[in-house]
Design a protein around this motif. Structure first.
Motif, PDB file in Angstrom:
ATOM      1  N   ILE A  56       0.839  -1.204   0.000  1.00 17.64           N
ATOM      2  CA  ILE A  56       0.000   0.000   0.000  1.00 17.64           C
ATOM      3  C   ILE A  56       0.875   1.256   0.000  1.00 17.64           C
ATOM      4  N   VAL A  57       1.809   1.320   0.936  1.00 17.99           N
ATOM      5  CA  VAL A  57       2.671   2.505   1.012  1.00 17.99           C
ATOM      6  C   VAL A  57       3.435   2.684  -0.302  1.00 17.99           C
ATOM      7  N   GLY A  58       4.000   1.582  -0.801  1.00 16.21           N
ATOM      8  CA  GLY A  58       4.736   1.642  -2.056  1.00 16.21           C
ATOM      9  C   GLY A  58       3.838   2.086  -3.202  1.00 16.21           C
ATOM     10  N   SER A  59       2.609   1.563  -3.222  1.00 12.27           N
ATOM     11  CA  SER A  59       1.697   1.908  -4.309  1.00 12.27           C
ATOM     12  C   SER A  59       1.323   3.383  -4.269  1.00 12.27           C
ATOM     13  N   ILE A  60       1.139   3.909  -3.055  1.00 11.97           N
ATOM     14  CA  ILE A  60       0.846   5.348  -2.948  1.00 11.97           C
ATOM     15  C   ILE A  60       1.987   6.143  -3.573  1.00 11.97           C
ATOM     16  N   LEU A  61       3.223   5.754  -3.221  1.00 12.01           N
ATOM     17  CA  LEU A  61       4.378   6.484  -3.741  1.00 12.01           C
ATOM     18  C   LEU A  61       4.446   6.381  -5.258  1.00 12.01           C
ATOM     19  N   VAL A  62       4.249   5.170  -5.789  1.00 11.27           N
ATOM     20  CA  VAL A  62       4.367   4.981  -7.233  1.00 11.27           C
ATOM     21  C   VAL A  62       3.215   5.672  -7.965  1.00 11.27           C
ATOM     22  N   PHE A  63       1.997   5.471  -7.446  1.00 13.62           N
ATOM     23  CA  PHE A  63       0.838   6.008  -8.139  1.00 13.62           C
ATOM     24  C   PHE A  63       0.867   7.536  -8.171  1.00 13.62           C
ATOM     25  N   THR A  64       1.027   8.159  -6.997  1.00 12.57           N
ATOM     26  CA  THR A  64       1.036   9.621  -6.980  1.00 12.57           C
ATOM     27  C   THR A  64       2.267  10.146  -7.711  1.00 12.57           C
ATOM     28  N   GLY A  65       3.370   9.414  -7.607  1.00 10.48           N
ATOM     29  CA  GLY A  65       4.580   9.823  -8.318  1.00 10.48           C
ATOM     30  C   GLY A  65       4.369   9.830  -9.820  1.00 10.48           C
ATOM     31  N   SER A  66       3.828   8.730 -10.358  1.00 11.19           N
ATOM     32  CA  SER A  66       3.612   8.656 -11.814  1.00 11.19           C
ATOM     33  C   SER A  66       2.581   9.683 -12.252  1.00 11.19           C
ATOM     34  N   MET A  67       1.595   9.914 -11.378  1.00  6.26           N
ATOM     35  CA  MET A  67       0.511  10.794 -11.739  1.00  6.26           C
ATOM     36  C   MET A  67       0.978  12.247 -11.871  1.00  6.26           C
ATOM     37  N   THR A  68       1.986  12.617 -11.100  1.00 10.16           N
ATOM     38  CA  THR A  68       2.400  14.019 -11.097  1.00 10.16           C
ATOM     39  C   THR A  68       3.776  14.223 -11.729  1.00 10.16           C
ATOM     40  N   ALA A  69       4.400  13.120 -12.202  1.00  7.34           N
ATOM     41  CA  ALA A  69       5.746  13.253 -12.760  1.00  7.34           C
ATOM     42  C   ALA A  69       5.707  14.117 -14.020  1.00  7.34           C
ATOM     43  N   TYR A  70       6.732  14.899 -14.181  1.00 11.22           N
ATOM     44  CA  TYR A  70       6.794  15.778 -15.347  1.00 11.22           C
ATOM     45  C   TYR A  70       7.810  15.269 -16.370  1.00 11.22           C
ATOM     46  N   THR A  71       8.981  14.850 -15.887  1.00  9.05           N
ATOM     47  CA  THR A  71      10.075  14.483 -16.784  1.00  9.05           C
ATOM     48  C   THR A  71       9.710  13.349 -17.729  1.00  9.05           C
ATOM     49  N   THR A  72       9.146  12.278 -17.163  1.00  8.24           N
ATOM     50  CA  THR A  72       8.906  11.082 -17.965  1.00  8.24           C
ATOM     51  C   THR A  72       7.950  11.324 -19.130  1.00  8.24           C
ATOM     52  N   PRO A  73       6.751  11.861 -18.872  1.00  5.09           N
ATOM     53  CA  PRO A  73       5.861  12.096 -20.016  1.00  5.09           C
ATOM     54  C   PRO A  73       6.428  13.127 -20.985  1.00  5.09           C
ATOM     55  N   GLN A  74       7.177  14.091 -20.458  1.00  2.21           N
ATOM     56  CA  GLN A  74       7.748  15.117 -21.322  1.00  2.21           C
ATOM     57  C   GLN A  74       8.766  14.507 -22.287  1.00  2.21           C
ATOM     58  N   LEU A  75       9.654  13.655 -21.758  1.00  4.70           N
ATOM     59  CA  LEU A  75      10.725  13.117 -22.595  1.00  4.70           C
ATOM     60  C   LEU A  75      10.310  11.872 -23.360  1.00  4.70           C
ATOM     61  N   LEU A  76       9.445  11.040 -22.784  1.00  9.20           N
ATOM     62  CA  LEU A  76       9.125   9.761 -23.421  1.00  9.20           C
ATOM     63  C   LEU A  76       7.754   9.758 -24.087  1.00  9.20           C
TER      64      LEU A  76
END
Lengths: 278, 346, 259
Positions: free
Chosen positions: A200-220
């Motif tokens: 659960i804790v890991g999923s929160i980190l991954v989910f919210t991280g992917s949801m708000t990440a800027y670099t990855t969608p910008q570059l890939l």
């Protein structure tokens, strides 16, 4: 000056800075989105009613969810493996996991550009082996964002889980085996349920991280696979639509909070151990 | 052929030092056998070899004439009670106990019946819907036992099951374990480092040291007739002195005193040993006969029901216990007599 | 002994997934071709000298170092006493205040940068560099509060009481007794905050302007228009920095302390 006030004096500078430079800026950007003459939610209703906007929102959720699922599937066995390895190896394995995490996210996304590009390593390898006759379009797709997000956040998942799994008594696994469970069944029936808090804790980190990440969608992701973060940036800079950017900003904050609450609620439902873990 | 056979079992983690050295052990059906020894003697390793949690480097392990050496843990169908109990924290007591039965794909009512029966035997009916965290140490212990027993195991393995309980509970639980074990007639192996616990519960005891079994006997035999110095020391013999066997089936100590023992005379054994309780102490008599030495009291310790005296004699310092009817002072000259029927030669 | 081959293979593949992309970058940084190729044809160090001669890279590298260092320092000065106060004092609404101190991690970085840009740079006409410093201060603060806070909570409170009975004031006790015993926590939080500030993109993304660009932002802008091994070379330099940092942490505290 009385003794009782001292703690508040110590806390004051931090609180004031947070209020001045986090809270006030947020309020001042988001507050206007609710007013158009009088109070209105129209900015938000029209955001979700707009097909294009909604497709971005939906893509963001979908990609984050898939990335989270992949991180769980890859992360749990890996973390279990690390937690079961002898002490001298564990440090090395943790370093291997931490290294990408502490490496700049631009560097990490860039690595996948070189792998997934039209003229990238993967396409070249597959074509020289004769598997492909012309290169696949891998870069600037949702697939690329998913891989990039998994690559970005898998270490977080693994490290969170190792912390939980290390504390599970090794005899519990053995007990399951003496009762007739083979390793796989013992893992699924015992280790997996016990690692739920970590998942659960890991999923929160991954989910919210992917949801708000800027670099990855910008570059890939390129221009065709915009996510909320890139949409916000685009609205504010290229389109000069400050109002729209602020709407997206609040949607990102609220979505983050909802996801956290939701995961914690699920955790509360699933963690039926009679007592809260001390 | 015994029910359980361990033949020349060797275990080594690095192939240089052996944890178990060609260990042999036979257990009859229905017996409760204890593995007794200090930490690091290999008793837990032996149990884990039996359980299948450790694969031996050499040797074979048979139950009921079936070679199980290569059979994985989960197919052996032994019940095991772990030192930490290893209850599944995410399952209720009932679910913990039913775990093994569910894996055997038994029918639901058969599972329910068996779980109910075993919870009754172990006195846990009232707790069946609780979680392990909500239970006391003794209750968790019972759950661990119930979970191991409910699968009707061919063998019950207990790894220091009482070591995490307080002294009073330990006493009642060991009676409980013995009761259930004999009621179900289940062959059991019990690992412990506590000799009193072990003697009270076992049909037979294997005293282990450095990866070998030093003696395998009934508790009475081990208590009265330890075969090696290690076993004697481990079960409370505190006096050891050098002896030389003489031609006439007697022994001679370093100061020339002659000793007789009721034990079989063997030329290879050259150490006499006796428990402090078995030495008789008396005021000094000048007349010296066999099995008697004189000395001077160096230290006196009050033990409650008796006094313990450390006496310096011509064959070494001996420790003797004596009730408080006659009390000697430090510095008193006394004569110690070592009865032939109590003197053990190892 | 009992081993589980399939688990080992699975974990091995995951570790390969984590390391191979970075390994590829290292190899490509030595290639002679003007675009990135793998495997490389010839060996050269030209791309490294190109990185060092690129003014925009070097300027933003220095800026990043300065901003990360100052922001972390500021966060330490404000965060360490606050963490102590939250751990030891009876403060009204303690849990709320603590969550508030940690809240910059909950608000998406891009939103933090965006709202600060709007509010500070546009509305109040602060120079961008000040907004950048404050933004990075916000990134750093939660790490300090969390890591230092847990270090203080693990510290035996009675050593402070002993110090008071021996005649130290509360301030003297904090400086002479508490601080020396939480240096490892302070160091760990410093490293964590610094590396996260240095690597951060979302917050810096809005808070950049002419002459004010952090290294990750410059690198990202460069990638959008160029595809040559100098990016690999710069990446390798950054990775070396990470390795040095991990080594220092491992030697002083053990990496376990930050994960």
């Amino acid at each position: 000056m009385t003794q009782r006030r001292i703690p508040y004096l110590i806390l004051a500078p931090g609180l004031i800075l947070l209020i001045l430079f986090l809270v006030l800026p947020l309020i001042s950007t988001i507050f206007p989105t609710f007013f158009n003459g009088g109070f209105t939610l129209s900015n938000y209703t029209s955001f979700f009613l707009d097909e294009y906007n909604f497709s971005i929102f939906w893509r963001t959720l979908k990609i984050s969810l898939i990335a989270t699922l992949i991180c769980v599937v890859l992360g749990v066995p890996t973390a279990y493996y690390i937690s079961q390895s002898p002490k001298k190896w564990r440090g090395l394995l943790m370093s291997i996991t931490l290294f990408p995490l502490l490496t700049n996210s631009v560097v990490r996304s860039f690595a996948w550009i070189t792998i997934l590009g039209q003229d990238g390593i993967l396409n070249n390898a597959l074509m020289s082996m004769g598997v492909l006759s012309k290169p696949l379009t891998l870069l600037y797709t949702e697939f690329a964002i998913i891989i990039g997000s998994v690559y970005l956040f898998l270490p977080l998942m693994v490290i969170t889980l190792v912390g939980i799994l290390e504390n599970i008594d090794a005899e519990i696994m053995e007990a399951a085996e003496t009762l007739g469970a083979n390793r796989l069944i013992a893992f699924v029936k015992v280790i997996l349920p016990l690692s739920v808090p970590g998942i659960i804790v890991g999923s929160i980190l991954v989910f919210t991280g992917s949801m708000t990440a800027y670099t990855t969608p910008q570059l890939l992701g390129g221009n065709r696979n915009i996510m909320l973060a890139t949409f916000l940036y685009q609205s504010a800079t290229a389109l000069g639509n400050w109002q729209g950017a602020s709407v997206i900003a609040l949607i990102m904050i609220v979505a983050t909070l909802i996801v956290m609450k939701l995961f914690n609620w699920v955790a509360g439902r699933m963690d039926k151990r009679g007592e809260i873990n001390a | 052929m015994s029910y359980v056979e361990l033949n020349d079992i060797r275990v080594s983690y690095d192939n240089k030092t052996d944890i178990l050295k060609d260990l042999n052990l036979s257990i009859e059906k229905g017996e409760l056998v204890s593995l007794l020894g200090p930490s690091g003697c290999g008793k837990t390793t032996t149990l884990r070899v039996i359980a299948g949690l450790i694969e031996p480097n050499d040797g074979e392990f048979l139950v009921d004439n079936q070679n199980l050496t290569k059979v994985p843990v989960h197919k052996r169908e032994f019940g095991m009670v772990f030192q930490s109990y290893a209850l599944f924290p995410h399952l209720t007591i009932k679910e913990n106990v039913a775990f093994g039965l569910k894996l055997r794909k038994e029918k639901k009512n058969s599972i329910d019946k068996k779980v109910k029966d075993i919870l009754e035997i172990t006195g846990l009916e009232a707790l069946s819907d609780r979680y392990p965290k909500q239970l006391s140490g003794g209750q968790r212990q019972r759950v661990a036992l119930a979970r191991a027993l409910v699968i009707e195991p061919k063998l019950l393995l207990l790894d220091e099951p009482l070591s995490n309980l307080d002294a009073k509970l330990r006493l009642s639980m060991r009676i409980e374990i013995k009761r259930i074990q004999s009621q179900l007639g289940i062959t059991s192996v019990f690992v412990t480092h506590d000799q009193e616990e072990c003697f009270s519960i076992s049909d037979k005891v294997a005293v282990m040291n450095k990866g070998v079994i030093e003696q395998f006997d009934t508790p009475e035999e081990i208590y009265k007739n330890p075969k090696t110095e290690f076993v004697a020391r481990f079960i409370g013999f505190e006096n050891f002195f050098d002896l030389t066997p003489t031609e006439d089936w007697k022994y001679k100590a370093v100061d020339g005193t002659v000793f007789l023992s009721n034990r079989d005379w063997e030329p290879g054994k050259q150490t006499g040993t006796i428990r402090p309780d078995d030495i008789e102490i008396a005021a000094n008599t000048t007349q010296q006969t066999t099995n008697m030495v004189s000395g001077v009291i160096k230290v006196r310790t009050f033990l409650g029901k008796s006094y313990q005296y450390e006496v310096e004699t011509s064959i070494g310092t001996l420790i003797a216990n004596k009730a408080d009817d006659v009390v000697y002072q430090v510095g008193d000259a006394v004569t110690l007599s070592i009865p032939a029927h109590k003197l053990i030669i190892v | 002994m009992r081993k589980n081959i399939s688990l080992k293979i699975f974990a091995g593949l995951v570790f390969a997934f984590l390391l191979v992309p970075l390994f590829i970058i290292i190899v490509t940084s030595f290639g002679t071709n003007s675009t990135i190729q793998f495997p490389i044809q010839g060996f050269t160090l030209d791309w490294y000298s190109k990185v060092f001669n690129n003014e925009s890279f070097m300027d933003s590298f220095l800026l990043s170092l300065q901003v990360a260092f100052i922001a972390t320092l500021l966060a330490l000065v404000i965060g360490v006493p606050a963490a102590y106060s939250l751990a030891r004092h009876k403060v009204f609404g303690r849990n709320w205040i603590k969550s508030f101190f940690l809240s910059p991690t909950i608000v998406p970085g891009l939103v933090v940068g965006y709202s600060m840009y709007q509010f500070i740079v546009i509305k109040f006409q602060f120079p961008i560099i000040q907004g950048l410093l404050l933004g990075h201060f916000l990134i750093c603060l939660p790490y300090i509060i969390r890591v230092v806070g847990s270090t203080i909570e693990q510290l035996d409170f009675s050593i402070e009481e002993v110090s008071w009975t021996l005649g130290c004031t509360k301030l003297q006790t904090f400086i002479k007794v508490v601080l020396p015993n939480i240096t490892s926590g302070i160091f760990a939080s410093f490293m964590l905050a610094f590396i996260n500030s240095f690597n951060n993109i979302p917050v810096s993304q809005f808070l950049s302007g002419p002459g004010v660009s952090m290294l990750p932002t410059s690198l990202m802008n460069y990638i959008e228009y160029n595809y040559d091994p100098s990016v690999s070379a710069l990446s390798v330099i950054l990775m070396l920095g990470t390795i040095v940092l991990m080594f220092v942490i491992e030697k002083t505290l053990g990496l376990a302390s930050i994960s």
